[in-house]
Design a protein around this motif. Structure first.
Motif, PDB file in Angstrom:
ATOM      1  N   ALA A 256      -6.094  -7.858 -17.798  1.00 15.00           N
ATOM      2  CA  ALA A 256      -5.227  -8.705 -18.622  1.00 15.00           C
ATOM      3  C   ALA A 256      -4.167  -7.880 -19.352  1.00 15.00           C
ATOM      4  O   ALA A 256      -3.005  -8.298 -19.460  1.00 15.00           O
ATOM      5  CB  ALA A 256      -6.064  -9.494 -19.622  1.00 15.00           C
ATOM      6  N   SER A 257      -4.544  -6.712 -19.841  1.00 16.59           N
ATOM      7  CA  SER A 257      -3.564  -5.857 -20.524  1.00 16.59           C
ATOM      8  C   SER A 257      -2.496  -5.363 -19.556  1.00 16.59           C
ATOM      9  O   SER A 257      -1.319  -5.243 -19.917  1.00 16.59           O
ATOM     10  CB  SER A 257      -4.272  -4.671 -21.188  1.00 16.59           C
ATOM     11  OG  SER A 257      -4.992  -5.088 -22.332  1.00 16.59           O
ATOM     12  N   VAL A 258      -2.900  -5.091 -18.317  1.00 17.28           N
ATOM     13  CA  VAL A 258      -1.928  -4.680 -17.298  1.00 17.28           C
ATOM     14  C   VAL A 258      -0.977  -5.837 -16.983  1.00 17.28           C
ATOM     15  O   VAL A 258       0.240  -5.654 -16.885  1.00 17.28           O
ATOM     16  CB  VAL A 258      -2.652  -4.207 -16.020  1.00 17.28           C
ATOM     17  CG1 VAL A 258      -1.660  -4.017 -14.877  1.00 17.28           C
ATOM     18  CG2 VAL A 258      -3.397  -2.905 -16.286  1.00 17.28           C
ATOM     19  N   LEU A 259      -1.512  -7.047 -16.844  1.00 18.61           N
ATOM     20  CA  LEU A 259      -0.665  -8.212 -16.584  1.00 18.61           C
ATOM     21  C   LEU A 259       0.282  -8.466 -17.753  1.00 18.61           C
ATOM     22  O   LEU A 259       1.439  -8.857 -17.557  1.00 18.61           O
ATOM     23  CB  LEU A 259      -1.533  -9.446 -16.333  1.00 18.61           C
ATOM     24  CG  LEU A 259      -2.485  -9.390 -15.131  1.00 18.61           C
ATOM     25  CD1 LEU A 259      -3.261 -10.699 -15.009  1.00 18.61           C
ATOM     26  CD2 LEU A 259      -1.743  -9.086 -13.838  1.00 18.61           C
ATOM     27  N   HIS A 260      -0.214  -8.240 -18.962  1.00 16.17           N
ATOM     28  CA  HIS A 260       0.590  -8.444 -20.170  1.00 16.17           C
ATOM     29  C   HIS A 260       1.817  -7.530 -20.185  1.00 16.17           C
ATOM     30  O   HIS A 260       2.833  -7.844 -20.819  1.00 16.17           O
ATOM     31  CB  HIS A 260      -0.288  -8.181 -21.401  1.00 16.17           C
ATOM     32  CG  HIS A 260       0.385  -8.424 -22.708  1.00 16.17           C
ATOM     33  ND1 HIS A 260       0.891  -9.650 -23.080  1.00 16.17           N
ATOM     34  CD2 HIS A 260       0.641  -7.580 -23.755  1.00 16.17           C
ATOM     35  CE1 HIS A 260       1.421  -9.562 -24.285  1.00 16.17           C
ATOM     36  NE2 HIS A 260       1.292  -8.320 -24.714  1.00 16.17           N
TER      37      HIS A 260
END
Length: 348
Positions: A238-242
């Motif tokens: 999720a942090s990478v997608l963010h």
């Protein structure tokens, strides 16, 4: 709050499986809301379910997870012991005649994730009282600061990043994403970020090859996050997608009547999203996703470009995403689940 005893049955617990993630998220939220939950992946050993004293056993179902004779015996045992049974359907196929007959005749209740799925089962002759909708929840992630993630991934500040996330399946059309990025290369300094897990069956391998051929022939800059045989924690993903500028879901309709966990995780990452306008995404509010009717890579590229250029649109989409994630949090879904289950037990 609730004092219900709920047995959640999922044969894929502990594996790289979206249904296992769903079951674990639901179990945690039910426990938080006062229910006593037993998680099991074994429908052959019935003793532990009896000892638990379950008020209801809810089986998380997808056609590859259970041999039909085992499921039939399990539902028969529940009925003989006076334990209410429900099956949560995570997909549908009219071709699976034997399995469907067991589900529709032996389960006390059928839970589906969206209204379209419920209508399909009622069309098949199931009683409206038997089929109920409990939506899939949205995870709430603790996201790393966007600038820190981009620095860690060595993504320049002026680079536009289009992200794609999900199992490497042919119908998710990673090659269409690569073609869309190709059209944008002349206008933007752009990369395609891919986080995908491949099950490595024949059609998945073919989809990977097609994607690889497009990337190679068009010179697409790809940022691959982790090996495709490595299942990364969703919090990290999720942090990478963010850190992306846009997420892309150019899916093709499968007519399974299921709901998408991958796009929900994208929404929970609070990034503008472009997706195919297909029934599979009907339960996703339009405001937090830009839906493209044609699904073609040219129109996908045009939608991505519009989001790049329209700051107000980006802000409106992220605002909508935050509202949706709050409204359909797993805590709220668990409360709805407990209300439905309580009503089932009262009327059985």
């Amino acid at each position: 709050m609730s004092n219900l005893k709920i047995c959640l049955v999922c044969s894929s617990l502990g594996t790289t499986c979206g249904i296992a993630n769903y079951t674990e998220d639901l179990a945690k939220a039910l426990d938080k809301n006062g229910a006593e939950v037993l998680l099991t992946n074994n429908i052959k050993n019935f003793k532990h379910i009896e000892e638990f004293g379950a008020d209801i056993a809810v089986t998380e179902f997808e056609y590859t997870l259970y041999p039909t004779p085992d499921l039939n015996r399990f539902l028969n045992k529940l009925r003989r012991r006076g334990i209410t049974s429900a099956i949560t359907m995570h997909g549908w196929s009219d071709l699976s005649v034997e399995e469907n007959e067991v589900i529709e005749t032996k389960a006390d209740k059928i839970i589906v994730l969206n209204d379209r799925f419920r209508r399909r089962l009622i069309e098949r002759g199931n009683s409206p009282d038997k089929v109920m909708v409990i939506p899939m929840g949205f995870r709430q992630f603790k996201l790393e600061e966007r600038t820190k993630t981009r620095a860690r991934l060595r993504i320049p500040d002026d680079r536009k990043v289009v992200g794609m996330f999900g199992f490497f399946e042919p119908w998710k059309r990673f090659d269409v994403g690569a073609k869309a990025v190709t059209l944008l290369q002349k206008k933007y300094n752009i990369s395609l970020l891919v986080r995908s897990f491949s099950k490595r069956y024949k059609m998945a391998k073919e989809a990977e090859k097609i994607f690889g051929d497009v990337v190679k022939s068009e010179g697409v800059d790809v940022i691959e996050i982790g090996a495709r045989d490595m299942y990364l924690p969703l919090e990290k993903i999720a942090s990478v997608l963010h850190a992306c500028d846009v997420l892309l879901y150019p899916y093709q309709e499968l007519f399974t009547y299921s709901s998408s966990a991958a796009i929900r995780d994208g929404i929970s990452s609070f990034v503008p999203i472009v997706a195919s306008d297909i029934p599979f995404f009907d339960d996703i509010p339009d405001g937090c996703v830009f839906k493209v009717r044609s699904g073609g890579y040219e129109d996908m590229a045009a939608a991505i470009s519009r989001i790049f250029e329209d700051e107000e649109l980006r802000e409106e989409m992220i605002k909508c995403q935050r509202e949706v994630v709050k409204k359909y949090s797993w805590d709220n879904v668990a409360r709805e689940f407990l209300e439905v289950i309580g009503s089932i037990i009262e009327h059985i």
